[in-house]
Scaffold this active site. Structure first.
Site, mmCIF file in Angstrom:
data_model
loop_
_atom_site.group_PDB
_atom_site.id
_atom_site.type_symbol
_atom_site.label_atom_id
_atom_site.label_comp_id
_atom_site.label_asym_id
_atom_site.label_seq_id
_atom_site.Cartn_x
_atom_site.Cartn_y
_atom_site.Cartn_z
ATOM 1 C CB SER A 139 -1.626 -0.155 1.315
ATOM 2 O OG SER A 139 -1.971 1.436 1.378
ATOM 3 C CE1 TYR A 149 -4.132 -2.757 4.736
ATOM 4 C CE2 TYR A 149 -3.129 -1.170 5.295
ATOM 5 C CZ TYR A 149 -3.773 -1.637 4.106
ATOM 6 O OH TYR A 149 -4.451 -1.694 3.116
#
Ligand SMILES: NC(=O)c1ccc[n+]([C@@H]2O[C@H](COP(=O)([O-])OP(=O)(O)OC[C@H]3O[C@@H](n4cnc5c(N)ncnc54)[C@H](OP(=O)(O)O)[C@@H]3O)[C@@H](O)[C@H]2O)c1
Length: 258
Positions: A139, A149
């Site tokens: 990401s 995350y």
């Protein structure tokens, strides 16, 4: 490569294939004539995804945070595939100070341990044949100290770049795909409020996948789809950490406590 293998279509194994970026990979690779092994934890959705494709599809229902399920997919990778797409992932609706540690461990396992296990299972036969590779979905957030995350996606980026360096001389390509905001079920599933994110920052999953496959074929270790995401990553490398922290806080997408 044996005659029998070179005559048969290439095989791709995709995790998290029943939704979003994973199903976009499935559509695109099916159009290219790949044989597909689709992996996800919801068997019914997997069947529906496979039925919508005009491709030779095998489905594997597996929860990729459960050890024995991961072992089954590992074995399928060891049997010999041409492309592994480690895509399954999720986010949390709350920050790590208020999320149950079990939920944090589950996310960390899926984004790091499972990616490691499947990559290490797939690579030896690819290296032996001198072809194929792996796309690991990271990401843009992996470049920013934002959350557990982002930390797990930073691991995916670093690991994939290391793997790419080691496998490139053997003609095997490993790529970390770093999407920015992509229209999928990801944010709804995590209960995130995305209303603060301007529309122009969003990409469609099919466009993300087109860039990923092009960059993987060019043997790029890092694939960042879209000039806006590339700009965000470049700015992130230039700006001081304190300023980035303030910007991330003001753009927080998690539901606020009442
Ligand atoms: N969308 C974005 O803006 C964005 C941006 C950057 C990176 N990413 C990354 O892109 C990848 C794909 O996400 P997406 O946006 O396509 O989200 P998505 O539409 O929610 O798809 C994710 C898929 O992974 C599956 N999955 C989750 N946990 C799993 C598990 N334990 N075992 C097996 N399958 C599991 C989900 O199944 P369930 O539906 O059953 O949960 C779902 O089918 C993720 O790694 C995500 O972190 C997304």
């Amino acid at each position: 490569m044996s005659d029998e293998r070179s005559a048969s279509p290439p095989t791709a194994l995709i995790t998290g294939a029943a939704s979003g970026i994973g199903s976009a990979f499935a559509r695109s690779l099916a159009e290219e004539g790949y044989r597909l092994i689709l992996v996800d934890r919801n068997g019914e959705r997997l069947k529906a995804t496979a039925n919508a494709l005009s491709a030779d599809c095998e489905i594997m229902t597996a929860d990729l945070i459960v050890d024995e399920d991961v072992a089954g997919v590992e074995q399928r990778c060891r049997d010999g595939i041409d492309l592994l797409v480690n895509n399954a992932g999720f986010g949390h609706p709350t920050g790590f100070l208020t999320t149950a540690v079990e939920a944090e461990i589950a996310m960390s396992r899926l984004h790091t341990e499972t990616v490691l296990r499947l990559t290490l299972a797939a690579l030896p036969s690819m290296i032996e044949r001198g072809s194929g590779g792996v796309i690991n979905i990271a990401s843009v957030l992996g470049f920013f100290p934002s959350s557990t995350y982002s930390a797990s996606k930073a691991w995916v980026i670093n690991f994939s770049q290391s793997a790419a360096r080691n496998t490139r001389p053997r003609n095997v390509a490993v790529t970390a795909l770093c999407p920015g905001f992509t229209r999928t079920e990801f944010h709804d599933s995590a209960g995130m409020n995305m209303t603060k994110v301007p529309g122009f920052l969003w990409m469609e999953a099919d466009a993300v996948v087109a860039v990923a496959l092009r960059d993987w074929r060019k043997r790029k270790a890092l694939s960042i789809p879209g000039w806006k995401n590339k700009t965000i990553v470049s700015l992130g490398r230039l700006l001081p950490l304190g300023l980035i922290g303030r910007m991330l806080s003001s753009a927080d997408t998690r539901p606020q406590a009442p």
